[in-house]
Design a protein around this motif. Structure first.
Motif, mmCIF file in Angstrom:
data_model
loop_
_atom_site.group_PDB
_atom_site.id
_atom_site.type_symbol
_atom_site.label_atom_id
_atom_site.label_comp_id
_atom_site.label_asym_id
_atom_site.label_seq_id
_atom_site.Cartn_x
_atom_site.Cartn_y
_atom_site.Cartn_z
ATOM 1 N N THR A 88 35.853 117.397 42.899
ATOM 2 C CA THR A 88 36.405 118.364 41.947
ATOM 3 C C THR A 88 35.636 119.682 42.010
ATOM 4 O O THR A 88 34.554 119.778 42.596
ATOM 5 N N LEU A 89 36.179 120.689 41.342
ATOM 6 C CA LEU A 89 35.530 121.998 41.305
ATOM 7 C C LEU A 89 34.175 121.952 40.602
ATOM 8 O O LEU A 89 33.303 122.787 40.876
ATOM 9 N N LYS A 90 33.995 121.007 39.717
ATOM 10 C CA LYS A 90 32.699 120.866 39.032
ATOM 11 C C LYS A 90 31.587 120.649 40.053
ATOM 12 O O LYS A 90 30.523 121.287 39.986
ATOM 13 N N GLU A 91 31.819 119.746 41.008
ATOM 14 C CA GLU A 91 30.803 119.468 42.024
ATOM 15 C C GLU A 91 30.619 120.662 42.965
ATOM 16 O O GLU A 91 29.497 120.966 43.381
ATOM 17 N N VAL A 92 31.711 121.337 43.293
ATOM 18 C CA VAL A 92 31.609 122.531 44.146
ATOM 19 C C VAL A 92 30.700 123.565 43.485
ATOM 20 O O VAL A 92 29.792 124.121 44.118
ATOM 21 N N THR A 93 30.927 123.819 42.204
ATOM 22 C CA THR A 93 30.134 124.805 41.470
ATOM 23 C C THR A 93 28.659 124.410 41.435
ATOM 24 O O THR A 93 27.767 125.251 41.616
ATOM 25 N N GLU A 94 28.390 123.135 41.227
ATOM 26 C CA GLU A 94 27.001 122.660 41.197
ATOM 27 C C GLU A 94 26.315 122.892 42.544
ATOM 28 O O GLU A 94 25.137 123.284 42.599
ATOM 29 N N LEU A 95 27.037 122.683 43.628
ATOM 30 C CA LEU A 95 26.463 122.886 44.961
ATOM 31 C C LEU A 95 26.281 124.367 45.268
ATOM 32 O O LEU A 95 25.317 124.756 45.936
ATOM 33 N N VAL A 96 27.192 125.190 44.785
ATOM 34 C CA VAL A 96 27.045 126.643 44.939
ATOM 35 C C VAL A 96 25.777 127.102 44.237
ATOM 36 O O VAL A 96 24.971 127.877 44.786
ATOM 37 N N GLU A 97 25.570 126.614 43.027
ATOM 38 C CA GLU A 97 24.389 127.002 42.252
ATOM 39 C C GLU A 97 23.096 126.482 42.889
ATOM 40 O O GLU A 97 22.033 127.101 42.745
ATOM 41 N N ALA A 98 23.191 125.374 43.621
ATOM 42 C CA ALA A 98 22.024 124.832 44.331
ATOM 43 C C ALA A 98 21.790 125.542 45.662
ATOM 44 O O ALA A 98 20.820 125.242 46.365
ATOM 45 N N GLU A 99 22.684 126.469 46.011
ATOM 46 C CA GLU A 99 22.608 127.271 47.230
ATOM 47 C C GLU A 99 22.776 126.442 48.504
ATOM 48 O O GLU A 99 22.129 126.712 49.530
ATOM 49 N N ALA A 100 23.649 125.431 48.450
ATOM 50 C CA ALA A 100 24.021 124.724 49.679
ATOM 51 C C ALA A 100 24.647 125.728 50.634
ATOM 52 O O ALA A 100 25.445 126.574 50.229
ATOM 53 N N ASP A 101 24.296 125.650 51.907
ATOM 54 C CA ASP A 101 24.778 126.621 52.882
ATOM 55 C C ASP A 101 26.199 126.316 53.345
ATOM 56 O O ASP A 101 26.957 127.215 53.693
ATOM 57 N N VAL A 102 26.530 125.040 53.368
ATOM 58 C CA VAL A 102 27.882 124.562 53.672
ATOM 59 C C VAL A 102 28.216 123.514 52.623
ATOM 60 O O VAL A 102 27.335 122.742 52.219
ATOM 61 N N ILE A 103 29.456 123.469 52.177
ATOM 62 C CA ILE A 103 29.859 122.421 51.240
ATOM 63 C C ILE A 103 30.894 121.532 51.917
ATOM 64 O O ILE A 103 31.910 122.004 52.415
ATOM 65 N N ALA A 104 30.578 120.241 51.962
ATOM 66 C CA ALA A 104 31.489 119.256 52.552
ATOM 67 C C ALA A 104 32.339 118.649 51.458
ATOM 68 O O ALA A 104 31.842 118.343 50.368
ATOM 69 N N LEU A 105 33.630 118.479 51.738
ATOM 70 C CA LEU A 105 34.514 117.864 50.754
ATOM 71 C C LEU A 105 35.544 116.986 51.444
ATOM 72 O O LEU A 105 35.908 117.221 52.596
ATOM 73 N N ASP A 106 35.971 115.968 50.738
ATOM 74 C CA ASP A 106 36.999 115.054 51.227
ATOM 75 C C ASP A 106 38.307 115.821 51.343
ATOM 76 O O ASP A 106 38.856 116.291 50.356
ATOM 77 N N CYS A 107 38.796 115.941 52.584
ATOM 78 C CA CYS A 107 40.070 116.629 52.821
ATOM 79 C C CYS A 107 41.117 115.660 53.351
ATOM 80 O O CYS A 107 42.013 116.049 54.112
#
Length: 232
Positions: A88-107
């Motif tokens: 969900t977008l909640k996890e995306v936002t958390e990873l953005v705030e943690a400064e992950a350089d790439v975000i992997a998601l189930d597609c």
């Protein structure tokens, strides 16, 4: 500090991306503090130039320890969601705030509990975070092509063999990697059941942009189990 897309792609090209993960209930998961930065330290000393990891705390700890690009994800199971990698977008936002350089998601095309399609999910992420580098974890050729058309930056065969409808093979899915390389114009990352250095080398020779290796390097319980199974 977050690495740029160009810096990330340069770091991972023709390399082994080491996946350093430990989930609750696994031998190397410590509730009080992340210790995955130690696995990442070993990977860096061996020559790894990019790390994949799960959870905000491990993204932060590994970036601080290694100063390498980090592919971040959050594994979380929600009722109504069949997918569990950054669902969900909640996890995306958390990873953005943690400064992950790439975000992997189930597609994958599996059912989403919020009623959106994977296409709508990717579109919303790109609307909110247009500069975010996205890695699509897919299980089939059709899912990989679909994710590419949605504008992701990398496609990874992470889920091949782990969805009910994808091909079940004992080793890596070479055919899926080959087909995707021919079909898309973004990097194809080979991931899943790469248990030996020889298999990793073969995947790179197939044309994979990079290879993710996790269990064969950073999960001692899995490694020990394979040895025990072999002698039985």
């Amino acid at each position: 500090m977050r690495f740029s897309k160009e810096e990330v792609l340069k770091a991972m090209k023709h390399s082994i991306i080491v996946s350093c993960q430990a989930l609750p209930g696994e031998p190397l998961y410590v509730e009080e503090k992340s210790i995955m930065y130690l696995m990442a330290r070993a990977a860096k000393q061996a020559g790894a130039t990019c790390i994949r990891t799960n959870s905000v705390r491990d993204v932060i700890a590994i970036k601080e320890e290694t100063k390498l690009p980090v592919i971040g994800l959050i594994k979380k199971q929600y009722e109504g969601y069949e997918s569990y990698i950054t669902p969900t977008l909640k996890e995306v936002t958390e990873l953005v705030e943690a400064e992950a350089d790439v975000i992997a998601l189930d597609c994958t095309m599996r059912r989403r509990g919020d009623g959106t399609t994977i296409n709508e999910y990717i579109a919303k992420i790109k609307e909110l975070y247009p500069d975010l580098v996205l890695m699509a974890d897919i299980s089939t050729y059709e899912e990989g092509v679909n994710a590419w058309k949605c504008g992701v930056d990398l496609v990874s065969t992470t889920m091949s063999g782990y969805t009910p409808y994808s091909l079940k093979v004992e080793g890596p899915d070479f055919e899926l990697v080959k087909k995707l390389i021919e079909a898309v114009d973004i990097p194809v990352i080979a991931e899943g059941r790469v248990h030996t250095p020889e298999l990793a080398k073969a995947m790179l020779e197939t044309g994979a942009y990079a290879v993710v290796v996790g269990g064969a390097i950073t999960r001692p319980f899995e490694i020990a189990t394979r040895f025990m199974s072999a002698i039985k």
